[in-house]
Design a protein around this motif. Structure first.
Motif, PDB file in Angstrom:
ATOM      1  N   SER A 230     -10.350  11.778 -67.779  1.00  0.00           N
ATOM      2  CA  SER A 230     -10.143  12.288 -66.422  1.00  0.00           C
ATOM      3  C   SER A 230      -8.905  13.178 -66.425  1.00  0.00           C
ATOM      4  O   SER A 230      -7.834  12.747 -66.848  1.00  0.00           O
ATOM      5  N   LYS A 232      -7.461  17.641 -65.546  1.00  0.00           N
ATOM      6  CA  LYS A 232      -7.845  19.043 -65.442  1.00  0.00           C
ATOM      7  C   LYS A 232      -7.159  19.877 -66.516  1.00  0.00           C
ATOM      8  O   LYS A 232      -6.097  19.519 -67.030  1.00  0.00           O
ATOM      9  N   TYR A 257     -16.731  13.107 -69.626  1.00  0.00           N
ATOM     10  CA  TYR A 257     -15.658  13.822 -68.906  1.00  0.00           C
ATOM     11  C   TYR A 257     -15.922  13.742 -67.406  1.00  0.00           C
ATOM     12  O   TYR A 257     -16.972  14.147 -66.918  1.00  0.00           O
ATOM     13  N   GLY A 259     -13.944  15.207 -65.117  1.00  0.00           N
ATOM     14  CA  GLY A 259     -13.253  16.271 -64.402  1.00  0.00           C
ATOM     15  C   GLY A 259     -11.942  15.760 -63.834  1.00  0.00           C
ATOM     16  O   GLY A 259     -11.405  14.737 -64.274  1.00  0.00           O
ATOM     17  N   TYR A 260     -11.424  16.473 -62.858  1.00  0.00           N
ATOM     18  CA  TYR A 260     -10.191  16.035 -62.197  1.00  0.00           C
ATOM     19  C   TYR A 260     -10.548  15.030 -61.111  1.00  0.00           C
ATOM     20  O   TYR A 260     -11.331  15.317 -60.205  1.00  0.00           O
TER      21      TYR A 260
END
Length: 372
Positions: A230, A232, A257, A259-260
């Protein structure tokens, strides 16, 4: 306490995840709080806090832009007179330090949240930048009411060894604590043949150890582990991982993954995973690690400044030599042992409860401000 506190912090998200609890505790103690931060176009509102939109642009090194931002920040400081200035992270510290320098009677708190690129790397640019940063802080330290809050003793000792400030100006407050009501303990079962889920949460930077995390995942792709990421891509940072290389690694079947992940959603991510792994090269005090530990995740972290302050070896996790994939694997196997996991999990929660609750840490700041 009945004081006016002006906080300058890089962006709204960081304020909400790392400083909002402190702000709310200050308000409970009779203070008024003004926050100058990059609102990123949002209309966030809190009836108890005055927010001022100010784009800090932490990656820019343009001298003219920097000078104009100092002037603008100085104007805000004059419009909103305060008793205490509280600046958070390098760019805010430096902008705020110059903007408030001639407010000689004001207590000014510089929060050193981590030393970052210039203090981790050893190339010429990093060495020059390191000396420049320390020199600037030494100027701010000449102000009679300047205080520096460090999150770990290694960072504090570095400033003292370079004679940036006097020992009486330096104090340690370990991180910003964890909201134990939000990050509840989550009972987990490690049951064969379900995969053991290992989490990395942070910016995707080389010095956060994301490459080592991916290497370990690739090495263990035929074992019963699942690796979750986790964060960006922080492309403004010179240490950002190559985006193309990162995209290729996501083809591995055991790497997921996310993401943010917004701060409000982090608890669900911690709850859905089992072990927190951070192969970082240096930290201030990694809040994500403490949040994960509060939910009952054992910690596996590099034996480096900041990280080592979160782990009691063999109690709530293990430390490994920075960059050592072999040690990471050995420690991960220990944490994943079916007979040991619950022991580490319960200890992780207890360690955070006893040492790092958000209220406990906020009170340390309040005591600092109250007697300054």
């Amino acid at each position: 306490m009945n004081k006016k506190i002006l906080i300058v912090v890089n962006n709204l998200d960081f304020f909400l995840s790392h400083r909002n609890t402190l702000a709310q505790e200050l308000i409970k103690n009779g203070c008024s709080v003004i926050v100058i931060t990059d609102m990123a176009g949002t209309n966030y509102h809190d009836e108890n806090i005055t927010f001022i939109d100010f784009a800090i642009d932490r990656a820019s090194i343009n001298p003219l832009s920097f000078f104009l931002k100092v002037i603008k920040l100085r104007k805000y400081i004059s419009i909103y007179p305060s008793d205490i200035f509280y600046f958070v992270s390098h760019k805010s510290n430096i902008l705020g330090g110059f903007a408030s320098f001639f407010q000689l009677n004001k207590v000014t708190i510089f929060s050193i949240t981590g030393l970052g690129y210039a203090f981790i790397n050893n190339n010429l640019v990093a060495r020059i930048l390191k000396l420049l940063i320390l020199w600037i802080y030494s100027i701010f330290a000449k102000k009679a009411n300047a205080l520096f809050v460090f999150q770990n003793n290694d960072d504090r000792r570095l400033f003292l060894d370079h004679r940036v400030l006097d020992e009486k100006q330096a104090t340690i407050i370990p991180g910003m604590g964890v909201d134990l009501k939000k990050f509840l303990f989550q009972h987990r079962e490690i049951i064969d043949p379900n995969p053991i889920k290992v989490l990395f949460a942070g910016r995707l930077l080389i010095d956060k150890g994301i490459q080592e995390f991916i290497t370990l995942a690739s090495r263990l792709k035929n074992k019963n582990f699942e690796f979750h990421i986790s964060g960006k891509l922080d492309l403004e940072n010179p240490n950002a991982v190559n985006s193309d290389d990162f995209a290729k690694c996501l083809n591995e079947p055991n790497i997921i993954y996310h993401g943010y992940t917004q701060f409000e959603e982090m608890f669900e991510l911690y709850r859905a995973t089992d072990i927190f792994l951070l192969p970082s090269y240096r930290e201030g005090f990694p809040k994500a690690a403490l949040e994960a530990a509060a939910t009952g995740q054992p910690l596996l972290m590099s034996d480096v400044p900041g990280c080592r302050d979160c782990v009691v070896e063999g109690l709530n996790g293990f430390l490994f030599k920075k960059g050592s994939i072999e040690e990471m694997e050995e420690c991960l196997e220990k944490l994943a042992d079916l007979n040991n996991y619950q022991y580490f999990s319960k200890n992780s929660r207890q360690y955070v409860e006893e040492n790092f609750s958000a209220t406990y840490i906020a009170n340390k700041y309040i005591n600092l401000m109250q007697f300054s």
